[in-house]
Design a protein around this motif. Structure first.
Motif, PDB file in Angstrom:
ATOM      1  N   GLY A 394       0.810  -1.211   0.000  1.00 31.93           N
ATOM      2  CA  GLY A 394       0.000   0.000   0.000  1.00 31.93           C
ATOM      3  C   GLY A 394       0.843   1.260   0.000  1.00 31.93           C
ATOM      4  N   TRP A 395       1.943   1.222   0.756  1.00 34.35           N
ATOM      5  CA  TRP A 395       2.824   2.398   0.790  1.00 34.35           C
ATOM      6  C   TRP A 395       3.357   2.718  -0.609  1.00 34.35           C
ATOM      7  N   ILE A 396       3.750   1.681  -1.330  1.00 31.18           N
ATOM      8  CA  ILE A 396       4.290   1.919  -2.667  1.00 31.18           C
ATOM      9  C   ILE A 396       3.183   2.416  -3.603  1.00 31.18           C
ATOM     10  N   ALA A 397       1.954   1.928  -3.414  1.00 29.93           N
ATOM     11  CA  ALA A 397       0.836   2.439  -4.212  1.00 29.93           C
ATOM     12  C   ALA A 397       0.644   3.931  -3.968  1.00 29.93           C
ATOM     13  N   HIS A 398       0.730   4.349  -2.714  1.00 28.78           N
ATOM     14  CA  HIS A 398       0.579   5.770  -2.388  1.00 28.78           C
ATOM     15  C   HIS A 398       1.766   6.588  -2.899  1.00 28.78           C
TER      16      HIS A 398
END
Length: 427
Positions: A394-398
């Motif tokens: 999720g962090w990389i998506a953000h």
């Protein structure tokens, strides 16, 4: 012209439960619910049975509640600022509403229970479902990450291990400063398996192929041959935890990405935040609470000790879900199919029912994770590891979403409350 907010109250002043309830416009029971959710802190009255509350903290919560009820903290512009309110950032990734949450408009629980963690991660990154998705860690990355992790003290926390492994993997990637979409996606697909591969095995076995949940199991549980139901529960837990809107760690990641830090550095920023007991480490507190209940055979004395010490009961309530945490509900449903999880499930139910006499709070995902880790023979820190590995996607998506925005937009203005200048030079 904006209405003026009342001046902050004296930070040293303490309020009784009745006074706090009147200021917030709620019942006294709701004040304790705020404490259980971590939105207020309380202090026991010396020699008495009541609690007191910091006046400034209560007033700040009252202001937030007024803004929320008037719609003052809704979605901001794509620039993200919300003067006078809480920070808001436009995102296409996760929506939370009505005790449900959605990844790119699709029910997140349905995604997590029908697809693997890797497939859900790909959906969040690209908006495309890629059946059979797998992640592969380059040998050079794994080698340097393992060496870095092995150099840490034995008592190092999971976030320490993962943060060091992330930095080490970054040094092995000469293309880490390429922030194009394809490059960042490539980083995502190699960083997550590298982090899992860098973790030391829990027993004498280590698995570095197959689904991510299977590989992670060998780092968390001493049980060599897990049953399929347990592996599925771990995989679903990873998928459920992939993202949860703008949580504290995710905001840190977006700030880093706004400054154009590369994905490894952005993930490292997120890992630095999850060590707090109110975020990624909360499952460890719930794990220990569950163990205490199992040892004593009754939740009542354990809950009493928590409240007597002025601590909130972990694993209960969530500020974004007035009702039941959908992640907990989905995970409990899977754990009910695992016979050895029954004692931990009964203990968790005892915790909820006992605490309901004090504040009507539902179990959250931290308590569900605790049932999984306790019944699977995992350490109290296992939930934090599961959370961190899952949330890396999720962090990389953000970060990827933030790279498409104006640089350095995540720069709120400070509301200065110090001495009025000019002041004389100090002696």
């Amino acid at each position: 012209m904006r209405d003026q907010e009342p001046a902050p109250m004296d930070a040293e002043r303490r309020l009784s439960t009745k006074e706090a309830a009147e200021l917030l416009g709620v019942k006294p029971e709701t004040v304790y619910a705020y404490v259980s959710r971590g939105q207020l802190s309380s202090r026991r009255v010396s020699g008495g049975r009541g609690s007191t509350f910091d006046a400034g903290e209560v007033e700040a919560l009252a202001r937030r509640n007024r803004r929320d009820s008037s719609g003052g903290s809704g979605s901001g512009s794509s620039g993200g600022g919300n003067p006078g309110g809480e920070l808001s950032v436009r995102t296409r990734l996760t929506l939370i509403e009505s005790d449900r949450y959605f990844f790119r408009g699709v029910d997140a629980v349905e995604l997590a229970t029908r697809h693997t963690y890797e497939e859900v991660a790909e959906w969040l990154w690209t908006g495309r479902m890629l059946p059979g998705s797998t992640f592969t860690a380059p040998a050079a990355f794994v080698s340097v990450a393992r060496r870095a992790v092995e150099a840490l003290p034995e008592h190092a926390a999971p976030a320490d291990l993962l943060r060091v492994a992330t930095v080490a993997a970054a040094t092995a990637d000469p293309l880490r400063f390429d922030l194009s979409e394809d490059a960042v996606l490539g980083t995502a697909r190699t960083l997550i398996p590298t982090l899992v591969a860098a973790l030391p095995p829990a027993g004498h076995h280590r698995r570095d192929e197959g689904p991510m949940a299977h590989r992670l199991w060998t780092r968390l549980s001493v049980r060599k041959d897990p049953d399929e139901a347990s592996l599925r529960a771990l995989d679903v837990a990873l998928a459920l935890l992939v993202d949860h809107d703008l949580a504290a760690s995710t905001l840190a990641v977006r700030v880093a990405a706004s400054a154009r830090a590369h994905p490894y550095a952005a993930v490292s920023a997120g890992l630095g935040v999850i060590e707090g007991p109110l975020h990624g480490a909360a499952s460890g507190l719930a794990h220990r609470l569950l163990q205490d209940v199992l040892e004593q055979g009754d939740a009542a004395p354990v809950i009493a000790d928590e409240l007597r010490a002025g601590r909130r009961v972990p694993g209960l309530g969530h500020r974004l879900y007035p009702g039941e945490d959908p992640r907990a509900r989905a995970l409990f449903s899977l754990l009910e199919r695992i016979p050895r999880a029954e004692p931990a499930l009964l203990a968790a139910r005892d915790i909820v029912e006992t605490t309901a006499r004090h504040a009507p709070l539902h179990a959250n995902v931290d308590l569900a994770l605790a049932v999984l880790t306790v019944s699977s023979g995992m350490a109290p820190t296992a939930g934090e590891t599961i959370f961190a590995v899952a949330r890396t996607a999720g962090w990389i998506a953000h970060a990827l979403e933030e790279y498409g925005e104006r640089p350095l937009r995540m720069r709120p203005s400070g509301l200065y409350a110090g001495p009025k200048p000019p002041q004389p030079l100090p002696e």
